[in-house]
Motif scaffolding. Sequence first.
Motif, mmCIF file in Angstrom:
data_model
loop_
_atom_site.group_PDB
_atom_site.id
_atom_site.type_symbol
_atom_site.label_atom_id
_atom_site.label_comp_id
_atom_site.label_asym_id
_atom_site.label_seq_id
_atom_site.Cartn_x
_atom_site.Cartn_y
_atom_site.Cartn_z
ATOM 1 N N TRP A 244 42.890 47.589 41.456
ATOM 2 C CA TRP A 244 43.813 47.473 40.323
ATOM 3 C C TRP A 244 43.816 46.077 39.701
ATOM 4 N N VAL A 245 43.784 45.027 40.505
ATOM 5 C CA VAL A 245 43.891 43.668 39.944
ATOM 6 C C VAL A 245 42.708 42.750 40.245
ATOM 7 N N TYR A 246 41.837 43.123 41.191
ATOM 8 C CA TYR A 246 40.737 42.217 41.548
ATOM 9 C C TYR A 246 39.358 42.748 41.167
ATOM 10 N N SER A 247 39.305 43.837 40.401
ATOM 11 C CA SER A 247 38.022 44.369 39.955
ATOM 12 C C SER A 247 37.369 43.415 38.952
ATOM 13 N N ALA A 248 36.025 43.467 38.894
ATOM 14 C CA ALA A 248 35.282 42.499 38.085
ATOM 15 C C ALA A 248 35.027 42.965 36.651
ATOM 16 N N THR A 249 35.125 44.271 36.395
ATOM 17 C CA THR A 249 34.790 44.782 35.064
ATOM 18 C C THR A 249 35.952 45.583 34.476
ATOM 19 N N PRO A 250 36.011 45.686 33.143
ATOM 20 C CA PRO A 250 37.066 46.489 32.507
ATOM 21 C C PRO A 250 37.070 47.942 32.964
ATOM 22 N N THR B 175 39.920 52.046 36.002
ATOM 23 C CA THR B 175 39.956 53.024 37.097
ATOM 24 C C THR B 175 41.101 52.716 38.057
ATOM 25 N N GLY B 176 41.214 51.439 38.410
ATOM 26 C CA GLY B 176 42.299 51.031 39.296
ATOM 27 C C GLY B 176 43.665 51.271 38.689
#
Length: 414
Positions: free
Chosen positions: A301-307, A312-313
């Motif tokens: 939710w908050v640490y993903s690297a791409t939009p 998705t998060g």
Amino acid sequence: MSAISDLKSLTRRQRNVVIASFLGWTLDAFDFFILIFVLKYVAQEFGTDITSVTIAITLTLAMRPIGALIFGYVAERFGRRPTLMANILAYAVLEFASGFAPTLAVLIVLRALFGIAMGGEWGVGAALTMESIPPKMRGLISGILQAGYPAGYLIASLVFFLLFPVIGWRGMFMLGALPALLVLYIRSNVEESPVFLARRQHKLELSRIWTILRQHALLFIYAVLLMTAFNFFSHGTEDLYPTFLEVQRRLSTDTVGIIAIVYNIGAILGGITFGIFSEKIGRRRAIVIAALLALPLIPLWVYSATPLLLATGAFLMQFAVQGAWGAIPAHLNELSPEELRSTFPGLAYQLGNLIAAANATMQAGLAERYDNDYAFALAIFVAAVAILVALLAGFGVEAKGVAFGNAPENRASE
């Protein structure tokens, strides 16, 4: 039986009640979120800063418990149906009037009055619906009703994206008058709650409300605490998430808008899904599972690297958060003292919302303490609140399937 088959099994009268209450809450939320999208433009027109305009939002939230009490009492005394019509008409007129505000002070006053009207709709609509449908349908319909809130948010985002460049912020508020048309539908197609009709000869005096609340003081305090945790849960995943995407992840406004649409779809699906589950496994278990499901989703939710991964998060997070919310309309109505079903759930909900109104300030302050790390602030805050929701629900009381009309002493069970 599938959800669609269950819905088909409702009578025409029951379906009309569900439609009216769902649309009432959806359009109420739509009217509320309009201001969220136009804060910057209102500030520009009145020559002030955004912080000054946000006073209008704070007062809207602060006045909602007053509306829950006023409209709840009127519904207990004069009926759910006429009260719901008056309530919807009130918030539609105040929304329309907001579009003509000549000064910021007038706008703030109108939004405070709007808060009173907004505060009454959820409790009255939920009581009318839950008293009109079969007990076995409460879980599904509860999820549908609660999905009205993210649906209103979704409609507001789409209207802002498509129409704001043409009609401006004043035109957005004027569109908020459209819910008044719903009053015509209710007047023609919706019947009064059979539970209210069965005891309408017993007029509830105002003093009786306080007597009943005192008799059920521990239950009411528990309900307010539960709703406080729930409102921190929802606001904690919504209020500053767009700011996190724009400021920390430096995403464009269009990208943030698309992600908002995605996670509101997740919220709608989550509310309906866990509403259905709550009928099979119980309200408390459904809430606990949904709340705990949010915990492993926090990194995505908050640490993903791409939009794409952030979207998705966000979709999954809101599926879980609003999934927990999906059982709440049924849960609070089943716990409510019989004489206060239009008042007790709505007042507990709105008092919890009032307490949680400090959410954005708390999260922003936490982020600032850690060098504007919004991801950390969101993650640690939501993790703590998710656990709190699970604990309060898991160790609380439940009255799933209770027959409305029974003695209040027999309503809550472990």
